[in-house]
Design a protein around this motif. Structure first.
Motif, PDB file in Angstrom:
ATOM      1  N   SER A   1      -4.521  -2.643  -8.299  1.00 12.83           N
ATOM      2  CA  SER A   1      -4.589  -1.688  -7.197  1.00 12.83           C
ATOM      3  C   SER A   1      -6.046  -1.381  -6.883  1.00 12.83           C
ATOM      4  O   SER A   1      -6.915  -1.457  -7.764  1.00 12.83           O
TER       5      SER A   1
ATOM      6  N   GLU B   1      -4.428   3.536  -0.913  1.00 10.48           N
ATOM      7  CA  GLU B   1      -4.318   2.638  -2.065  1.00 10.48           C
ATOM      8  C   GLU B   1      -3.685   1.331  -1.609  1.00 10.48           C
ATOM      9  O   GLU B   1      -2.708   1.331  -0.858  1.00 10.48           O
TER      10      GLU B   1
ATOM     11  N   ARG C   1      -8.382   1.679  -5.417  1.00  8.06           N
ATOM     12  CA  ARG C   1      -8.452   3.101  -5.114  1.00  8.06           C
ATOM     13  C   ARG C   1      -9.904   3.444  -4.801  1.00  8.06           C
ATOM     14  O   ARG C   1     -10.786   3.189  -5.626  1.00  8.06           O
TER      15      ARG C   1
ATOM     16  N   THR D   1      -2.327  -2.588  -3.114  1.00 10.30           N
ATOM     17  CA  THR D   1      -1.884  -3.205  -4.361  1.00 10.30           C
ATOM     18  C   THR D   1      -1.415  -4.630  -4.119  1.00 10.30           C
ATOM     19  O   THR D   1      -0.784  -4.930  -3.107  1.00 10.30           O
TER      20      THR D   1
ATOM     21  N   SER E   1       0.850  -1.181   0.000  1.00 14.19           N
ATOM     22  CA  SER E   1       0.000   0.000   0.000  1.00 14.19           C
ATOM     23  C   SER E   1       0.887   1.232   0.000  1.00 14.19           C
ATOM     24  O   SER E   1       2.067   1.171   0.349  1.00 14.19           O
TER      25      SER E   1
END
Length: 342
Positions: A78, A63, A80, A65, A58
């Motif tokens: 990812s 976010e 968001r 990932t 992150s």
């Protein structure tokens, strides 16, 4: 940062604690029962419904990932605002495993082309994937971890196993710096924000900084100390004896404190929030548990009906990230984050 060395799963009964840092009045603190509420994140179109992936990094600002099977390839994804963004794989590659994400949102990992067996590390930013050349004399640059500014620590592999070496690719540099293993060590685990490196060995892990090696200390009744993560000079991990393991926090390599009621500590963020596992009698699987420093900080609740789940990363935004599955967690799962709910 990120480290992902093993996966186990379970549930944990709620722990009552007094933590004034959470903004709870002292008179009410004993009545507060903390838990971490799970959210199963949606997968992108084309993803395996079982996920078959890992949420490993992150940016510390919301976010998250990881790498998940999408259209029969292991691709970078990812999240968001809670929604998936398919980042893909480098052109010509079928497999991209995320190792971590820095605070600027750059993602780091390894890519593999199945046909040629070509193995390259990558940086993924807003402009796309950027492949890095393997240093001369080495066939692979395997990313192990990244710190918040983007310094990467890796294991360089050679055709001669005895010639393998650790390396750091500093943020913004055009080439890595090849290091030597501290005596007795043979792998790298993590890199601190100040550049200190956590090295591993069979018997005892070592913190190395500016050419000075400091081995992790034992705790009473347990030896073979091993670290999972290092932040601000503090290491979390575990030690073991012939019958059991014990989670440990080292405020310095020489000062070890057991984390009560737990057998492994997995990861830690910049504020000392730690993820780990509590033992389950008669079972190989552990229960996910959290600490703030050395204080128990509640349970990580079961995500829906998934029988197995585990945090693999603690973000600097105060959330846990990990996976859940109804199968074996070492085969990956669906992405999950946990947020604190009083």
């Amino acid at each position: 940062m990120m480290k992902k060395t093993w996966l186990r799963a379970g549930v944990l009964a709620t722990v009552a604690i007094a933590v004034t840092a959470l903004g709870v009045p002292a008179a009410q603190a004993q009545a507060v029962r903390l838990s971490w509420k799970p959210t199963v994140l949606p997968l992108p179109a084309g993803a395996s419904p079982l996920g078959h992936g890992y949420l490993n990094g992150s940016d510390g600002h919301g976010e998250y990932t990881g790498s998940f099977i999408v259209d029969d390839k292991l691709q970078v994804v990812s999240w968001r605002g809670g929604e998936p963004v398919l980042r893909g794989v480098p052109e010509g590659y079928e497999w991209a495993m995320v190792a971590g994400e820095d605070s600027a949102g750059r993602v780091y990992g390894d890519a593999l082309d199945y046909d040629s067996d070509n193995d390259r590390s990558f940086v993924l930013d807003a402009t796309g994937f950027h492949l890095r050349e393997n240093p001369a004399g080495f066939r692979s640059f395997q990313v192990r971890a990244v710190n918040k500014r983007g310094d990467v620590v890796a294991l360089l592999l050679s055709d001669d196993p005895a010639a393998s070496a650790p390396a750091v690719w500093p943020a913004g540099a055009t080439a890595p710096t090849i290091l030597s293993f501290p005596p007795g060590t043979n792998n790298v685990i993590d890199i601190d924000d100040d550049g200190a490196i956590l090295f591993s060995s069979f018997e005892r892990d070592v913190v190395w900084k500016n050419g000075v090696s400091r081995p992790l200390a034992d705790i009473a009744g347990f030896s073979n100390p091993h670290g999972s993560a290092i932040r601000n000079g503090i290491v979390v991990g575990w030690a073991s004896n012939a019958n059991a393991s014990q989670a440990v926090r080292w405020t310095t390599p020489e000062k070890a404190t057991p984390l009560s009621g737990s057998d492994y500590a997995i990861d830690m963020n910049v504020g000392g929030l730690t993820a780990g596992l509590a033992p389950v009698p008669g079972s190989f699987r552990g229960k996910p548990i959290a600490w703030r420093g050395t204080t128990p900080a509640g349970e990580l609740k079961q995500p829906g009906t998934y029988t197995g789940y585990q945090p693999t990363h603690v973000s600097d935004d105060g959330t846990f990230a990990g996976i859940a599955s109804n199968g074996a967690l070492d085969e990956g799962g669906v992405p999950v984050i946990w947020r604190l709910t009083p």
